[in-house]
Scaffold this motif. Structure first.
Motif, PDB file in Angstrom:
ATOM      1  N   ARG A 139       0.830  -1.206   0.000  1.00 59.61           N
ATOM      2  CA  ARG A 139       0.000   0.000   0.000  1.00 59.61           C
ATOM      3  C   ARG A 139       0.864   1.256   0.000  1.00 59.61           C
ATOM      4  O   ARG A 139       0.501   2.268  -0.600  1.00 59.61           O
ATOM      5  CB  ARG A 139      -0.931  -0.002   1.207  1.00 59.61           C
ATOM      6  CG  ARG A 139      -1.982  -1.097   1.111  1.00 59.61           C
ATOM      7  CD  ARG A 139      -2.957  -1.058   2.253  1.00 59.61           C
ATOM      8  NE  ARG A 139      -3.716   0.184   2.180  1.00 59.61           N
ATOM      9  CZ  ARG A 139      -4.499   0.617   3.154  1.00 59.61           C
ATOM     10  NH1 ARG A 139      -4.611  -0.068   4.264  1.00 59.61           N
ATOM     11  NH2 ARG A 139      -5.161   1.736   3.025  1.00 59.61           N
TER      12      ARG A 139
ATOM     13  N   GLY B 199       2.036   2.023  -3.524  1.00 59.99           N
ATOM     14  CA  GLY B 199       1.011   2.440  -4.455  1.00 59.99           C
ATOM     15  C   GLY B 199       0.151   1.362  -5.077  1.00 59.99           C
ATOM     16  O   GLY B 199      -0.562   1.625  -6.025  1.00 59.99           O
ATOM     17  N   ALA B 200       0.176   0.141  -4.554  1.00 60.30           N
ATOM     18  CA  ALA B 200      -0.715  -0.888  -5.095  1.00 60.30           C
ATOM     19  C   ALA B 200      -2.146  -0.570  -4.637  1.00 60.30           C
ATOM     20  O   ALA B 200      -2.390  -0.201  -3.493  1.00 60.30           O
ATOM     21  CB  ALA B 200      -0.289  -2.271  -4.581  1.00 60.30           C
ATOM     22  N   LYS B 201      -3.068  -0.712  -5.552  1.00 57.81           N
ATOM     23  CA  LYS B 201      -4.464  -0.405  -5.233  1.00 57.81           C
ATOM     24  C   LYS B 201      -5.214  -1.701  -4.933  1.00 57.81           C
ATOM     25  O   LYS B 201      -5.085  -2.683  -5.648  1.00 57.81           O
ATOM     26  CB  LYS B 201      -5.122   0.297  -6.413  1.00 57.81           C
ATOM     27  CG  LYS B 201      -4.492   1.637  -6.694  1.00 57.81           C
ATOM     28  CD  LYS B 201      -5.276   2.326  -7.774  1.00 57.81           C
ATOM     29  CE  LYS B 201      -4.690   3.539  -8.249  1.00 57.81           C
ATOM     30  NZ  LYS B 201      -4.063   4.530  -7.954  1.00 57.81           N
ATOM     31  N   PRO B 202      -6.001  -1.722  -3.856  1.00 56.56           N
ATOM     32  CA  PRO B 202      -6.776  -2.936  -3.556  1.00 56.56           C
ATOM     33  C   PRO B 202      -7.857  -3.151  -4.620  1.00 56.56           C
ATOM     34  O   PRO B 202      -8.353  -2.205  -5.228  1.00 56.56           O
ATOM     35  CB  PRO B 202      -7.387  -2.645  -2.184  1.00 56.56           C
ATOM     36  CG  PRO B 202      -7.331  -1.172  -2.036  1.00 56.56           C
ATOM     37  CD  PRO B 202      -6.197  -0.689  -2.882  1.00 56.56           C
ATOM     38  N   ARG B 203      -8.206  -4.388  -4.831  1.00 58.12           N
ATOM     39  CA  ARG B 203      -9.207  -4.714  -5.859  1.00 58.12           C
ATOM     40  C   ARG B 203     -10.583  -4.313  -5.446  1.00 58.12           C
ATOM     41  O   ARG B 203     -11.052  -4.356  -4.419  1.00 58.12           O
ATOM     42  CB  ARG B 203      -9.201  -6.215  -6.131  1.00 58.12           C
ATOM     43  CG  ARG B 203      -7.907  -6.652  -6.749  1.00 58.12           C
ATOM     44  CD  ARG B 203      -7.949  -8.110  -6.997  1.00 58.12           C
ATOM     45  NE  ARG B 203      -6.642  -8.526  -7.470  1.00 58.12           N
ATOM     46  CZ  ARG B 203      -6.414  -9.649  -8.066  1.00 58.12           C
ATOM     47  NH1 ARG B 203      -7.390 -10.500  -8.255  1.00 58.12           N
ATOM     48  NH2 ARG B 203      -5.235  -9.970  -8.462  1.00 58.12           N
TER      49      ARG B 203
END
Length: 65
Positions: free
Chosen positions: A58, A61-65
């Protein structure tokens, strides 16, 4: 007439069970309360571990589904 007699028989047989359930339900609820609290605690621990494990993703910068 037959349905009325069956209704009377069911009423005579079931009211003791209904009273027993009415009396035992609070006792069973109190006995099961610690297990419910343990379940809530374990669920919270797993959610905390999940949040800790996904924190680096997070941050980068990973976006949750």
């Amino acid at each position: 007439m037959l349905s009325f007699l069956i209704w009377i028989i069911v009423f005579i047989l079931c009211w003791p069970l209904a009273l027993l359930a009415l009396v035992l339900y609070p006792i069973v609820w109190l006995l099961l309360l610690p297990f419910r609290l343990i379940g809530i605690t374990v669920d919270a621990v797993f959610e905390l571990l999940r949040a800790i494990l996904f924190l680096p993703a997070r941050i980068f910068g990973a976006k949750p589904r």
